[in-house]
Design a protein around this motif. Sequence first.
Motif, mmCIF file in Angstrom:
data_model
loop_
_atom_site.group_PDB
_atom_site.id
_atom_site.type_symbol
_atom_site.label_atom_id
_atom_site.label_comp_id
_atom_site.label_asym_id
_atom_site.label_seq_id
_atom_site.Cartn_x
_atom_site.Cartn_y
_atom_site.Cartn_z
ATOM 1 N N ASN A 97 7.175 9.704 1.286
ATOM 2 C CA ASN A 97 8.620 9.788 1.138
ATOM 3 C C ASN A 97 9.241 10.316 2.432
ATOM 4 O OD1 ASN A 97 11.215 10.181 0.305
ATOM 5 N ND2 ASN A 97 10.688 11.369 -1.524
ATOM 6 N N GLY A 113 10.750 2.708 4.257
ATOM 7 C CA GLY A 113 10.301 4.028 3.812
ATOM 8 C C GLY A 113 11.373 4.808 3.085
ATOM 9 N N THR A 163 6.911 4.172 -2.216
ATOM 10 C CA THR A 163 6.467 4.183 -0.826
ATOM 11 C C THR A 163 5.083 4.811 -0.653
ATOM 12 O OG1 THR A 163 7.668 6.251 -0.461
ATOM 13 C CG2 THR A 163 8.792 4.202 0.133
ATOM 14 N N LYS A 179 0.855 1.138 2.796
ATOM 15 C CA LYS A 179 1.659 0.843 3.976
ATOM 16 C C LYS A 179 0.975 -0.226 4.810
ATOM 17 C CE LYS A 179 3.593 2.824 8.199
ATOM 18 N NZ LYS A 179 3.607 3.980 9.119
ATOM 19 N N TYR A 231 6.152 -1.372 6.784
ATOM 20 C CA TYR A 231 6.593 -1.564 5.406
ATOM 21 C C TYR A 231 5.742 -0.751 4.438
ATOM 22 C CZ TYR A 231 9.339 -5.329 7.394
ATOM 23 O OH TYR A 231 10.221 -6.033 8.156
ATOM 24 N N TYR A 232 6.369 -0.383 3.327
ATOM 25 C CA TYR A 232 5.728 0.469 2.338
ATOM 26 C C TYR A 232 5.750 -0.203 0.969
ATOM 27 C CZ TYR A 232 6.385 4.206 5.784
ATOM 28 O OH TYR A 232 6.363 4.976 6.927
ATOM 29 N N GLY A 233 4.755 0.130 0.164
ATOM 30 C CA GLY A 233 4.734 -0.362 -1.206
ATOM 31 C C GLY A 233 3.368 -0.866 -1.591
#
Length: 367
Positions: free
Chosen positions: A53, A296, A316, A320, A324-326
């Motif tokens: 985060n 993020g 997030t 990664k 990009y995150y997820g």
Amino acid sequence: MKQRSITQLFFCSITLTVLLSSCAGSTLTSLPEPTTVSIPPSSASTIISTPTNVMQTGVWDELMNATPFPHGFPLPEPVQSPLDGTYAKLDESPPQYWTCYRCADYRPMGGIWRLQFDRGVMRVFYQITNWKSIASFSVEGNKLSIFNDPFCPQDVGEYEWSLENGNLTLNAISDGCAFDLRMENLAKQPWLACTASGIQPDGCSDAPVLLGNTSTDLPVTVIVHGGDSHYFDSPPDLFAVANKENVPSPEGIHINYHEESIPFGTHRVLWWKGDWIEATTSTPYASIGVQFWGSGYLGWARVLFDGQEVWRGLTTSIGKSLAYYGGYIEVTGFEPGEHTIRVENLGFDYRPVKVAAFGFSNHVIEK
């Protein structure tokens, strides 16, 4: 003329000989040793075991310890003013759910903003992106002047201020800082007072909200994959993009979402009242999942399968890949029939959640 050319050639020859002799006389130990670096192969995505985060704790505390720099004006005397205090507002407009490397400063965006006036120092903080600024201010009657802002060091913003039940309202007289965005932001809506006791407005505190855990006694199997499932070694057989207005859903798959969710290309952003999206199908699949993917700045969500919560967490922190995150939440082990997978933004942190697609497959997904 010929004699002069011969002389020049003679001296050049001597100079070159000296240089070569010097180089030949150097020992090998005076040269840097070659270094071999072993670089591990890069992976398509990285599973993250701790939350990523971007709302890091301590950002506000660091800002509290900072002081303005006298860019173009002397620092005012550190004396208390009638509007000294900490204030917060919840902007209901769409938040920043994308990554930009030079975003406009002070741009009004949805989410939590915090503002403080303290003995000649003004501090501003946007929780979603951790954007912040610090400036000097002075008060004369009901007139507020803001200056020494690093984003517009030569500008002086002029406002009329008023307090009602401790809440602060700023009416702009003139302020060209950040192409008028500071003026638009500060005067957009009243700022609610943060107090030492009682019920606090949203944004006054960074205290974490403790959320319950998803039950482990589930009738299905849930597998959490970090990264973008489109690029897995064994991706889902079929994808239905979240924003069906951009790309129609495949036959037999029905996507529904709250009308106030935000379209973003093929993705759908869950925010405020538009806080859910779901996919339903009667086609027999062995695996159904949902892909979270974005910047993020995204927040907490939960996934339900046929009405039962099967996962919740910070989107997030799943994984990664590059910037990009997820990740992909996969559900397996269910009987044939009609099934619905649903995503809801938990909303407590006032952060958006971006859903990229739903996946459907007759095999287990492998990264």
